[in-house]
Write an enzyme that holds these catalytic residues in place. Structure first.
Site, PDB file in Angstrom:
ATOM      1  N   SER A 253      37.613  40.482  45.372  1.00  0.00           N
ATOM      2  CA  SER A 253      38.041  40.805  44.009  1.00  0.00           C
ATOM      3  C   SER A 253      38.974  42.002  44.001  1.00  0.00           C
ATOM      4  O   SER A 253      38.881  42.883  44.870  1.00  0.00           O
ATOM      5  CB  SER A 253      36.788  41.135  43.199  1.00  0.00           C
ATOM      6  OG  SER A 253      37.123  41.773  41.996  1.00  0.00           O
TER       7      SER A 253
ATOM      8  N   LYS B 151      31.352  43.526  47.254  1.00  0.00           N
ATOM      9  CA  LYS B 151      32.605  42.926  47.749  1.00  0.00           C
ATOM     10  C   LYS B 151      33.178  43.766  48.901  1.00  0.00           C
ATOM     11  O   LYS B 151      33.608  43.226  49.931  1.00  0.00           O
ATOM     12  CB  LYS B 151      33.636  42.797  46.619  1.00  0.00           C
ATOM     13  CG  LYS B 151      33.246  41.800  45.526  1.00  0.00           C
ATOM     14  CD  LYS B 151      33.140  40.388  46.060  1.00  0.00           C
ATOM     15  CE  LYS B 151      32.680  39.392  45.024  1.00  0.00           C
ATOM     16  NZ  LYS B 151      32.251  38.112  45.562  1.00  0.00           N
TER      17      LYS B 151
ATOM     18  N   TYR C  89      28.284  45.745  41.964  1.00  0.00           N
ATOM     19  CA  TYR C  89      28.980  44.473  42.198  1.00  0.00           C
ATOM     20  C   TYR C  89      30.194  44.709  43.099  1.00  0.00           C
ATOM     21  O   TYR C  89      30.408  44.010  44.099  1.00  0.00           O
ATOM     22  CB  TYR C  89      29.421  43.837  40.870  1.00  0.00           C
ATOM     23  CG  TYR C  89      30.458  42.749  41.057  1.00  0.00           C
ATOM     24  CD1 TYR C  89      30.105  41.518  41.606  1.00  0.00           C
ATOM     25  CD2 TYR C  89      31.804  42.963  40.730  1.00  0.00           C
ATOM     26  CE1 TYR C  89      31.055  40.527  41.814  1.00  0.00           C
ATOM     27  CE2 TYR C  89      32.761  41.978  40.926  1.00  0.00           C
ATOM     28  CZ  TYR C  89      32.388  40.763  41.471  1.00  0.00           C
ATOM     29  OH  TYR C  89      33.332  39.789  41.690  1.00  0.00           O
TER      30      TYR C  89
ATOM     31  N   PRO D   8      33.359  52.661  29.702  1.00  0.00           N
ATOM     32  CA  PRO D   8      33.278  53.720  30.721  1.00  0.00           C
ATOM     33  C   PRO D   8      33.847  53.233  32.053  1.00  0.00           C
ATOM     34  O   PRO D   8      33.566  52.111  32.478  1.00  0.00           O
ATOM     35  CB  PRO D   8      31.766  53.989  30.850  1.00  0.00           C
ATOM     36  CG  PRO D   8      31.089  53.198  29.787  1.00  0.00           C
ATOM     37  CD  PRO D   8      32.059  52.255  29.159  1.00  0.00           C
TER      38      PRO D   8
HETATM   39  P1  NAD Z   1      30.312  31.728  38.879  1.00  0.00           P
HETATM   40  O1  NAD Z   1      29.081  32.521  38.561  1.00  0.00           O
HETATM   41  O2  NAD Z   1      30.825  30.813  37.861  1.00  0.00           O
HETATM   42  O3  NAD Z   1      30.069  30.886  40.232  1.00  0.00           O
HETATM   43  C1  NAD Z   1      29.238  31.340  41.264  1.00  0.00           C
HETATM   44  C2  NAD Z   1      28.327  30.198  41.667  1.00  0.00           C
HETATM   45  O4  NAD Z   1      27.486  30.642  42.732  1.00  0.00           O
HETATM   46  C3  NAD Z   1      27.410  29.730  40.532  1.00  0.00           C
HETATM   47  O5  NAD Z   1      27.472  28.334  40.415  1.00  0.00           O
HETATM   48  C4  NAD Z   1      26.018  30.198  40.964  1.00  0.00           C
HETATM   49  O6  NAD Z   1      25.011  29.320  40.504  1.00  0.00           O
HETATM   50  C5  NAD Z   1      26.154  30.208  42.478  1.00  0.00           C
HETATM   51  N1  NAD Z   1      25.271  31.161  43.184  1.00  0.00           N
HETATM   52  C6  NAD Z   1      25.105  32.481  42.944  1.00  0.00           C
HETATM   53  N2  NAD Z   1      24.224  32.990  43.825  1.00  0.00           N
HETATM   54  C7  NAD Z   1      23.854  31.975  44.647  1.00  0.00           C
HETATM   55  C8  NAD Z   1      22.976  31.887  45.766  1.00  0.00           C
HETATM   56  N3  NAD Z   1      22.257  32.924  46.195  1.00  0.00           N
HETATM   57  N4  NAD Z   1      22.837  30.682  46.375  1.00  0.00           N
HETATM   58  C9  NAD Z   1      23.525  29.599  45.940  1.00  0.00           C
HETATM   59  N5  NAD Z   1      24.359  29.627  44.895  1.00  0.00           N
HETATM   60  C10 NAD Z   1      24.521  30.815  44.246  1.00  0.00           C
HETATM   61  O7  NAD Z   1      31.420  32.776  39.337  1.00  0.00           O
HETATM   62  P2  NAD Z   1      32.986  32.549  39.554  1.00  0.00           P
HETATM   63  O8  NAD Z   1      33.702  33.218  38.445  1.00  0.00           O
HETATM   64  O9  NAD Z   1      33.272  31.149  39.865  1.00  0.00           O
HETATM   65  O10 NAD Z   1      33.200  33.468  40.849  1.00  0.00           O
HETATM   66  C11 NAD Z   1      33.136  32.923  42.157  1.00  0.00           C
HETATM   67  C12 NAD Z   1      33.273  34.054  43.161  1.00  0.00           C
HETATM   68  O11 NAD Z   1      34.504  34.729  42.926  1.00  0.00           O
HETATM   69  C13 NAD Z   1      32.171  35.108  43.067  1.00  0.00           C
HETATM   70  O12 NAD Z   1      31.858  35.530  44.365  1.00  0.00           O
HETATM   71  C14 NAD Z   1      32.836  36.222  42.289  1.00  0.00           C
HETATM   72  O13 NAD Z   1      32.287  37.478  42.587  1.00  0.00           O
HETATM   73  C15 NAD Z   1      34.271  36.122  42.759  1.00  0.00           C
HETATM   74  N6  NAD Z   1      35.238  36.657  41.794  1.00  0.00           N
HETATM   75  C16 NAD Z   1      35.247  36.174  40.517  1.00  0.00           C
HETATM   76  C17 NAD Z   1      36.144  36.701  39.596  1.00  0.00           C
HETATM   77  C18 NAD Z   1      36.174  36.232  38.165  1.00  0.00           C
HETATM   78  O14 NAD Z   1      36.751  36.912  37.328  1.00  0.00           O
HETATM   79  N7  NAD Z   1      35.610  35.075  37.824  1.00  0.00           N
HETATM   80  C19 NAD Z   1      37.035  37.710  39.990  1.00  0.00           C
HETATM   81  C20 NAD Z   1      36.999  38.159  41.306  1.00  0.00           C
HETATM   82  C21 NAD Z   1      36.092  37.621  42.215  1.00  0.00           C
HETATM   83  C1  UD1 Z   2      36.582  42.797  35.328  1.00  0.00           C
HETATM   84  C2  UD1 Z   2      35.445  43.314  36.178  1.00  0.00           C
HETATM   85  C3  UD1 Z   2      35.941  43.549  37.581  1.00  0.00           C
HETATM   86  C4  UD1 Z   2      36.587  42.283  38.159  1.00  0.00           C
HETATM   87  C5  UD1 Z   2      37.732  41.865  37.226  1.00  0.00           C
HETATM   88  C6  UD1 Z   2      38.394  40.585  37.699  1.00  0.00           C
HETATM   89  C7  UD1 Z   2      34.045  44.479  34.544  1.00  0.00           C
HETATM   90  C8  UD1 Z   2      33.638  45.791  33.979  1.00  0.00           C
HETATM   91  N1  UD1 Z   2      34.964  44.531  35.555  1.00  0.00           N
HETATM   92  O1  UD1 Z   2      37.422  43.892  35.088  1.00  0.00           O
HETATM   93  O2  UD1 Z   2      34.864  43.904  38.420  1.00  0.00           O
HETATM   94  O3  UD1 Z   2      37.119  42.525  39.427  1.00  0.00           O
HETATM   95  O4  UD1 Z   2      37.194  41.676  35.906  1.00  0.00           O
HETATM   96  O5  UD1 Z   2      37.645  39.500  37.364  1.00  0.00           O
HETATM   97  O6  UD1 Z   2      33.547  43.433  34.159  1.00  0.00           O
HETATM   98  N2  UD1 Z   2      38.533  44.399  27.112  1.00  0.00           N
HETATM   99  C9  UD1 Z   2      38.555  44.499  25.730  1.00  0.00           C
HETATM  100  N3  UD1 Z   2      37.550  43.927  25.037  1.00  0.00           N
HETATM  101  C10 UD1 Z   2      36.509  43.273  25.629  1.00  0.00           C
HETATM  102  C11 UD1 Z   2      36.499  43.149  27.040  1.00  0.00           C
HETATM  103  C12 UD1 Z   2      37.530  43.728  27.751  1.00  0.00           C
HETATM  104  O7  UD1 Z   2      39.460  45.087  25.175  1.00  0.00           O
HETATM  105  O8  UD1 Z   2      35.629  42.793  24.920  1.00  0.00           O
HETATM  106  C13 UD1 Z   2      39.667  44.954  27.878  1.00  0.00           C
HETATM  107  C14 UD1 Z   2      39.286  45.861  29.041  1.00  0.00           C
HETATM  108  O9  UD1 Z   2      39.190  47.191  28.621  1.00  0.00           O
HETATM  109  C15 UD1 Z   2      40.450  45.608  30.002  1.00  0.00           C
HETATM  110  C16 UD1 Z   2      40.868  44.161  29.727  1.00  0.00           C
HETATM  111  O10 UD1 Z   2      40.333  43.854  28.449  1.00  0.00           O
HETATM  112  O11 UD1 Z   2      41.527  46.444  29.696  1.00  0.00           O
HETATM  113  C17 UD1 Z   2      40.327  43.170  30.729  1.00  0.00           C
HETATM  114  O12 UD1 Z   2      38.917  43.340  30.858  1.00  0.00           O
HETATM  115  P1  UD1 Z   2      38.043  42.375  31.785  1.00  0.00           P
HETATM  116  O13 UD1 Z   2      38.313  40.980  31.408  1.00  0.00           O
HETATM  117  O14 UD1 Z   2      36.634  42.853  31.733  1.00  0.00           O
HETATM  118  O15 UD1 Z   2      38.639  42.574  33.266  1.00  0.00           O
HETATM  119  P2  UD1 Z   2      38.707  43.885  34.175  1.00  0.00           P
HETATM  120  O16 UD1 Z   2      38.647  45.118  33.386  1.00  0.00           O
HETATM  121  O17 UD1 Z   2      39.892  43.729  35.053  1.00  0.00           O
END
Ligand code: NAD
Ligand code: UD1
Length: 337
Positions: free
Chosen positions: A124, A152, A148, A292
């Site tokens: 991430s 990573k 979290y 925060p």
């Molecule tokens: P998600 O929660 O939709 O998908 C994760 C999946 O993993 C879920 O289906 C959950 O049931 C499964 N899971 C969790 N723990 C498990 C375990 N112990 N054993 C088996 N299955 C398990 O999340 P996502 O948004 O699809 O994210 C996927 C990956 O990408 C995650 O590792 C997340 O940290 C990373 N990531 C996501 C974002 C984002 O904004 N969505 C951003 C950066 C990184």
């Molecule tokens: C989030 C995660 C970060 C992850 C990244 C990418 C949190 C605190 N951080 O951060 O770990 O790597 O997504 O998936 O969850 N905002 C509003 N109103 C809201 C929510 C957010 O104004 O209700 C603003 C935030 O201040 C920010 C922007 O929207 O400026 C995006 O927020 P968000 O979607 O949470 O993403 P990240 O801050 O990048």
């Protein structure tokens, strides 16, 4: 080629399953469904018109993982499974360290026992911490501000150490910026669960009337309109990045790290107004304090992924907003929320 996709029923995993099935790979999904629904498996099959195996399995259960490796000839692993809520990780850090780190170690151990050498790992943008200058590039120092994020940073290190000790191991670490949007079919997307902490899920829940108004968190950042700037990227473009990364690992050994973002910064107000314009609606909103620890600007340098993976972006911010709305609208109709 058979690819094991951990977390394949989740938001990004499900889109990636479709991408690999479309490209002709055989996939196996491993998921414990702690943050996803079994129905997603049927939707993936419906969209791709392909069949595949799935296992309900927890990565914290070594015996279950080994059974999957024993029963199947797996060539590569794409590792999405993990918990991802920042606020939940602050409240319950041990749950995050156990699930994300122990789960990954168990997976690496099973890969080692069964001579599987290719892995693509979901990292991430959070690993860039608070002290780097935008645009973030892959060589910058890593840190984190919450459990979290630390999972990573730590998993990246564990994987790099493992690869240093096992030179046949091939790794692509993909650092996603802000994945939003949904599959154009409206069948796959980010499941609305509880009170969202991220902006697009909040916009979506407000757009269907589940939440009364949007919160603009911080209007005094040093940015063009005072609101926070982030790098939003369509989930289908992220999914395609995995295909490109695995194609690279099939040709080259080593540890490769890539940012997956759009390379463009978009403010909170810009995202809200684009969503309103594309979907022809007006959303109630209120200005609130900064969250925060929020940084003002985060966006990626994506030259490395473009050059080395031949990856390119196919979706615009408008597409992301249209597809997010299309999914939430359909989800509301089907689930009566
Ligand atoms: P998600 O929660 O939709 O998908 C994760 C999946 O993993 C879920 O289906 C959950 O049931 C499964 N899971 C969790 N723990 C498990 C375990 N112990 N054993 C088996 N299955 C398990 O999340 P996502 O948004 O699809 O994210 C996927 C990956 O990408 C995650 O590792 C997340 O940290 C990373 N990531 C996501 C974002 C984002 O904004 N969505 C951003 C950066 C990184
Ligand atoms: C989030 C995660 C970060 C992850 C990244 C990418 C949190 C605190 N951080 O951060 O770990 O790597 O997504 O998936 O969850 N905002 C509003 N109103 C809201 C929510 C957010 O104004 O209700 C603003 C935030 O201040 C920010 C922007 O929207 O400026 C995006 O927020 P968000 O979607 O949470 O993403 P990240 O801050 O990048």
């Amino acid at each position: 080629m058979t690819i094991l996709i951990t977390g394949g029923a989740g938001y990004i995993g499900s889109h990636t399953c479709v991408e690999f099935l479309k490209a002709g790979y055989n996939i196996i999904v491993l998921d414990n469904f702690c943050n996803s629904d079994r129905q997603v498996i049927d939707y993936i099959k419906q969209i791709s018109s392909k069949n595949f195996k799935y296992y309900e399995c927890d990565l914290c259960n070594k015996a279950q993982i080994n059974r999957i490796f024993m029963e199947n000839k797996i060539d590569s692993v794409i590792h999405f499974a993990g918990l991802k809520s920042v606020p939940e990780s602050v409240k319950n850090p041990l749950k995050y360290y156990e699930n994300n780190i122990t789960g990954t170690i168990n997976l690496l151990d099973a890969m080692n026992s069964h001579q599987v050498v290719n892995i693509v790992f979901s990292s991430s943008a959070t690993v860039y911490g608070m002290n780097n200058k935008v645009p973030y590039n892959e060589d910058m120092p890593l840190s984190a501000t919450n459990p979290y994020g630390w999972t990573k940073v730590m998993i990246e290190q564990i994987i790099k150490d493992y690869a240093a000790a096992n030179t046949s191991f091939r790794v692509a670490i993909l650092r996603y910026f802000n994945p939003i949007g949904a599959h154009p079919s409206g069948l796959l997307g980010e499941k609305p669960e509880g009170l969202p902490s991220n902006l697009m899920p909040y916009i979506c829940q407000t757009s269907i009337g589940k939440l009364p108004y949007l919160k603009v968190c911080g209007t005094d950042f040093e940015t063009k309109d005072g609101t926070g700037i982030r790098d939003y990227i369509h989930v289908c473009d992220i999914a395609n990045g995995h295909l490109k990364a695995l194609e690279l690992l099939n040709k080259k050994s080593g540890v490769f790290i890539y940012n997956l973002g759009s390379g463009t910064g978009t403010s909170v107000l810009e995202l809200i107004t684009t969503f309103e314009k594309v979907n022809e609606m007006q959303l109630p909103r209120m200005n609130c304090n900064r969250r925060p620890g929020d940084i003002s600007v985060s966006y990626a340098d994506i030259h490395k992924a473009k050059k080395e993976l031949g990856w390119k972006i196919n979706y615009t911010l408008e597409d992301m907003c249209r597809d997010s709305w299309n999914y939430i609208k359909k989800f509301k109709e089907c689930n009566n929320i």
